[in-house]
Motif scaffolding. Structure first.
Motif, mmCIF file in Angstrom:
data_model
loop_
_atom_site.group_PDB
_atom_site.id
_atom_site.type_symbol
_atom_site.label_atom_id
_atom_site.label_comp_id
_atom_site.label_asym_id
_atom_site.label_seq_id
_atom_site.Cartn_x
_atom_site.Cartn_y
_atom_site.Cartn_z
ATOM 1 N N ILE A 22 1.047 -1.174 -0.127
ATOM 2 C CA ILE A 22 -0.021 -0.067 -0.122
ATOM 3 C C ILE A 22 0.826 1.047 0.006
ATOM 4 N N THR A 23 0.230 2.412 -0.333
ATOM 5 C CA THR A 23 1.025 3.776 -0.200
ATOM 6 C C THR A 23 0.340 4.268 1.122
ATOM 7 N N ILE A 24 1.308 4.719 1.996
ATOM 8 C CA ILE A 24 0.774 5.465 3.141
ATOM 9 C C ILE A 24 0.311 6.843 2.667
ATOM 10 N N THR A 25 -0.864 7.129 3.227
ATOM 11 C CA THR A 25 -1.320 8.570 2.974
ATOM 12 C C THR A 25 -1.494 9.235 4.286
ATOM 13 N N ALA A 26 -1.762 8.483 5.575
ATOM 14 C CA ALA A 26 -1.476 9.390 6.758
ATOM 15 C C ALA A 26 -1.006 8.453 7.822
ATOM 16 N N ASN A 27 -0.457 9.059 8.856
ATOM 17 C CA ASN A 27 -0.293 8.426 10.203
ATOM 18 C C ASN A 27 -1.020 8.933 11.149
ATOM 19 N N ASN A 28 -1.889 8.165 11.765
ATOM 20 C CA ASN A 28 -3.030 8.877 12.518
ATOM 21 C C ASN A 28 -2.578 9.280 13.792
ATOM 22 N N GLY A 29 -1.189 9.027 14.370
ATOM 23 C CA GLY A 29 -0.986 9.310 15.567
ATOM 24 C C GLY A 29 -1.398 8.311 16.816
ATOM 25 N N ASN A 30 -2.065 7.280 16.564
ATOM 26 C CA ASN A 30 -2.688 6.366 17.389
ATOM 27 C C ASN A 30 -2.386 4.857 17.206
ATOM 28 N N GLY A 31 -1.204 4.857 16.583
ATOM 29 C CA GLY A 31 -0.585 3.443 16.360
ATOM 30 C C GLY A 31 -1.290 2.655 14.889
ATOM 31 N N ASP A 39 -5.538 -0.310 -6.565
ATOM 32 C CA ASP A 39 -6.828 -0.189 -7.146
ATOM 33 C C ASP A 39 -7.635 1.183 -6.719
ATOM 34 N N GLY A 40 -7.000 1.903 -5.737
ATOM 35 C CA GLY A 40 -7.441 3.139 -5.058
ATOM 36 C C GLY A 40 -8.379 2.855 -3.748
ATOM 37 N N THR A 41 -8.492 1.684 -3.259
ATOM 38 C CA THR A 41 -9.377 1.228 -2.243
ATOM 39 C C THR A 41 -8.443 1.826 -1.064
ATOM 40 N N VAL A 42 -9.142 2.504 -0.028
ATOM 41 C CA VAL A 42 -8.573 3.025 1.108
ATOM 42 C C VAL A 42 -8.847 2.119 2.348
ATOM 43 N N VAL A 43 -7.542 1.858 3.209
ATOM 44 C CA VAL A 43 -7.636 0.928 4.129
ATOM 45 C C VAL A 43 -6.898 1.371 5.251
ATOM 46 N N VAL A 44 -7.263 1.088 6.633
ATOM 47 C CA VAL A 44 -6.710 1.534 7.919
ATOM 48 C C VAL A 44 -6.061 0.271 8.270
ATOM 49 N N VAL A 45 -4.726 0.576 8.827
ATOM 50 C CA VAL A 45 -3.567 -0.686 9.180
ATOM 51 C C VAL A 45 -3.280 -0.228 10.429
ATOM 52 N N LYS A 46 -2.632 -1.349 11.236
ATOM 53 C CA LYS A 46 -1.820 -0.853 12.399
ATOM 54 C C LYS A 46 -0.533 -0.760 11.896
ATOM 55 N N GLY A 47 0.022 0.129 12.779
ATOM 56 C CA GLY A 47 1.730 0.501 12.716
ATOM 57 C C GLY A 47 1.832 1.850 11.934
ATOM 58 N N GLU A 48 2.816 2.601 12.383
ATOM 59 C CA GLU A 48 2.928 3.786 11.875
ATOM 60 C C GLU A 48 4.707 4.071 11.495
ATOM 61 N N THR A 49 5.112 2.781 11.299
ATOM 62 C CA THR A 49 6.605 2.837 11.029
ATOM 63 C C THR A 49 7.156 3.437 9.607
ATOM 64 N N VAL A 50 6.334 3.587 8.857
ATOM 65 C CA VAL A 50 6.569 3.941 7.399
ATOM 66 C C VAL A 50 5.872 5.436 7.120
ATOM 67 N N GLY A 51 6.718 6.324 6.491
ATOM 68 C CA GLY A 51 6.136 7.540 6.301
ATOM 69 C C GLY A 51 5.238 7.682 5.505
#
Length: 77
Positions: A22-31, A39-51
Motif C-alpha cells: 500500500i501507499t501510506i497516505t496518513a499516520n494517525n498518531g494512535n498506532g 486499485d484506489g481502495t483506502v484501508v486502515v492498518v496497524k503501525g506507523e513505522t512507514v512515512g
C-alpha cells in the motif's frame, strides 16, 4: 508430536495471510495508518513505522515494513 500429514507440513512452510503493498497516505498518531491499494481502495492498518507517501508491506492488517519503490508494468495476454 510431529505430524505425518504431508499437506499440513507443506502449509506450515507458507506464511499466514497475503502480503500486499500500500501507499501510506496518513499516520494517525494512535498506532494506525491510512493507506491506498493500487486499485484506489483506502484501508486502515496497524503501525506507523512507514512515512507518508512511502510504500509499505502489509500482512494481516499490520504494517510489516517499508517496500521498495519499483517500476510497475501492465501487460495484456
Amino acid at each position: 508430536m510431529a505430524t505425518t500429514n504431508i499437506w499440513q507440513q507443506f502449509k506450515s512452510l507458507l506464511p499466514e495471510g497475503a502480503r500486499t503493498i500500500i501507499t501510506i497516505t496518513a499516520n494517525n498518531g494512535n498506532g494506525t495508518s491510512i493507506g491506498t491499494l493500487r486499485d484506489g481502495t483506502v484501508v486502515v492498518v496497524k503501525g506507523e513505522t512507514v512515512g507518508v507517501g512511502e510504500k509499505a508491506f502489509v500482512q494481516g492488517g499490520e504494517v510489516k515494513g517499508a517496500a521498495p519503490e519499483l517500476a510497475q508494468y501492465e501487460v495484456e495476454v
